[in-house]
Design a protein around this motif. Structure first.
Motif, mmCIF file in Angstrom:
data_model
loop_
_atom_site.group_PDB
_atom_site.id
_atom_site.type_symbol
_atom_site.label_atom_id
_atom_site.label_comp_id
_atom_site.label_asym_id
_atom_site.label_seq_id
_atom_site.Cartn_x
_atom_site.Cartn_y
_atom_site.Cartn_z
ATOM 1 N N TRP A 77 0.829 -1.208 0.000
ATOM 2 C CA TRP A 77 0.000 0.000 0.000
ATOM 3 C C TRP A 77 0.862 1.256 0.000
ATOM 4 N N LEU A 78 1.885 1.275 0.843
ATOM 5 C CA LEU A 78 2.766 2.433 0.905
ATOM 6 C C LEU A 78 3.574 2.598 -0.372
ATOM 7 N N ASP A 147 -5.128 -5.010 1.671
ATOM 8 C CA ASP A 147 -5.471 -5.495 3.003
ATOM 9 C C ASP A 147 -4.645 -4.709 4.007
ATOM 10 N N VAL A 148 -5.223 -3.582 4.460
ATOM 11 C CA VAL A 148 -4.493 -2.691 5.348
ATOM 12 C C VAL A 148 -5.474 -2.012 6.291
ATOM 13 N N GLU A 149 -5.046 -1.798 7.525
ATOM 14 C CA GLU A 149 -5.878 -1.136 8.533
ATOM 15 C C GLU A 149 -5.189 0.148 8.975
ATOM 16 N N LEU A 150 -5.924 1.257 8.942
ATOM 17 C CA LEU A 150 -5.378 2.563 9.305
ATOM 18 C C LEU A 150 -6.012 3.036 10.602
ATOM 19 N N THR A 151 -5.187 3.438 11.561
ATOM 20 C CA THR A 151 -5.685 3.915 12.843
ATOM 21 C C THR A 151 -5.084 5.278 13.150
ATOM 22 N N GLU A 152 -5.910 6.318 13.152
ATOM 23 C CA GLU A 152 -5.430 7.648 13.499
ATOM 24 C C GLU A 152 -5.297 7.748 15.016
ATOM 25 N N ARG A 153 -4.124 8.159 15.492
ATOM 26 C CA ARG A 153 -3.819 8.153 16.924
ATOM 27 C C ARG A 153 -4.027 9.553 17.509
ATOM 28 N N THR A 154 -5.263 9.979 17.592
ATOM 29 C CA THR A 154 -5.585 11.329 18.064
ATOM 30 C C THR A 154 -5.307 11.523 19.548
ATOM 31 N N GLU A 155 -5.116 10.430 20.277
ATOM 32 C CA GLU A 155 -4.869 10.540 21.715
ATOM 33 C C GLU A 155 -3.409 10.866 22.032
ATOM 34 N N LEU A 156 -2.551 10.849 21.021
ATOM 35 C CA LEU A 156 -1.125 11.067 21.245
ATOM 36 C C LEU A 156 -0.749 12.539 21.125
ATOM 37 N N ALA A 157 0.331 12.900 21.810
ATOM 38 C CA ALA A 157 0.927 14.233 21.711
ATOM 39 C C ALA A 157 2.346 14.087 21.179
#
Length: 391
Positions: A77-78, A147-157
């Motif tokens: 994918w990348l 076949d790829v899963e994307l997770t945005e990590r909005t809880e991180l700083a």
């Protein structure tokens, strides 16, 4: 890695990072920055700039977008998504800088991707806040076939700790990190889970032209970490210093020095293009064809630095006139301009005809009244590791 100073254009209140109260308590002057409320400075942009060049400073970059990628097709994918090739990432933690192109070969965004595991099924992407929506749309569009899963990590700083003494001072704050920090080479990161617990990550990357790291952590941990750094002589620095530092270092700012209409070749990003194999990434064909056409038509452009030693400040949008009044007159444009605290003169990043030579006479009409001022053309960067890069 870059980010943009584009103002929030909708009616929504700006978002706040987990360090908002830390900025208030540190007398930060807060402004709207790409829809985020962030400090432009904490009293003196010049002092903050000089702290990073000579000692250590820190920037809240928690508005940057962090997306974790996993799945059997993550690497494929990348390789489709990006113009640079993630096959170059051979060790866990290694980082790659790349443009993400549209079908026309223009730059949707520039970003950093880290290899997260040894079998190439997990990566982390850090991209720009102002391009969040179109980045996520492009990620999802290309992911339809993988076949790829994307997770945005909005809880991180995220905090950038930058300067010649940044790593040493960080090791004083976090002695348990000392061995990890000592082993980090440029553009390599390390998971700190075994030391600090989950969510902590440090990488020897940055946007200032100085040594230093960027540290990712859970937002709940960020204020205490900020105070620890501050107590150990790492100076809080705002967006103003971040911009003058990146300009001196010759680093692009998205939305200014590059955008969806600009080819990587036109903004000194040709080195990020992996074209030696037949990998079919988004925008490849258009990019190659446009490059050939520009050479054939003699319309190819390149990026240079400009230095002005007379009074005045070079600004974005000013025309660059080459061989003014001759049969060989050409024009370019300033894409970023400022006063350089390190050089004590005005500097600019400009896009000019690729055929510009050392013998050409280059001028700027500072006030648009036909009074042209000579400028010196330089190869970027202007300053790197605290040192002027030209004679």
């Amino acid at each position: 890695m870059t980010d943009t100073h584009t103002q929030n254009t909708n009616d929504q209140a700006p978002q706040r990072t987990p360090l908002f109260q830390s900025h208030v308590d540190s007398d930060g002057k807060l402004v709207d920055f790409s829809g985020w409320e962030l400090p432009i400075n904490y009293g003196s942009q010049i002092e903050e700039h000089e702290a990073v060049r000579s000692d250590a400073g820190m920037f809240d970059v928690s508005h940057m977008v962090i997306v974790d990628v996993k799945g059997a097709d993550s690497k494929a994918w990348l390789q489709k998504l990006l113009a640079n090739d993630v096959s170059k990432l051979k060790i866990v933690g290694k980082a790659l800088y790349s443009p993400m192109l549209n079908e026309q070969g223009g730059i949707i965004d520039d970003l950093i991707v880290y290899l997260s595991n040894s079998d190439g099924t997990a990566y982390r992407i850090v991209s720009n806040a102002a391009t969040h929506d179109k980045d996520m749309a492009q990620f999802e569009k290309v992911a339809e076939d993988f076949d790829v899963e994307l997770t945005e990590r909005t809880e991180l700083a995220m905090l950038a700790v930058q300067g010649p003494n940044a790593v040493e001072k960080l090791a004083q704050v976090k002695p348990s990190w000392a061995d990890t920090l000592a082993g980090l080479t440029p553009f390599v990161g390390a998971d700190l889970t075994d030391i600090e617990g989950s969510n902590w990550f440090v990488a020897r990357t940055g946007y200032t032209g100085e040594d230093g790291v960027e540290v990712i952590m859970h937002g709940d941990d960020a204020p205490a970490f900020f105070e620890q750094l501050k107590a150990n002589g790492i100076k809080p620095a705002g967006l103003g210093a971040r911009d003058t530092l990146r300009m001196e270092a010759g680093m692009n700012l998205y939305g200014h020095d590059m955008d969806e209409t600009i080819s990587p070749y036109d903004c000194n990003m040709g080195w990020t293009l992996a074209l030696k194999d037949d990998r079919d990434f988004v925008g490849r064909d258009a990019l190659v064809n446009k490059r050939k056409q520009a050479k054939d038509d003699n319309t190819a452009m390149k990026q240079v630095g400009l230095l002005m030693t007379t009074r005045g400040v070079l600004r974005e949008g000013m025309a660059v006139t080459i061989n003014q009044g001759t049969d060989n007159e050409q024009t370019g444009v300033i894409t970023s301009g400022t006063f350089s605290p390190s050089l004590k003169n005005s500097i600019a990043i400009a896009r000019v005809p690729a055929g510009l030579s050392d013998d050409d006479h280059v001028q700027i009409d500072l006030r648009g009244k036909g009074k042209f001022v000579d400028v010196r053309v330089l190869k970027l960067p202007f300053v790197r590791n605290g040192k002027q890069q030209f004679d």
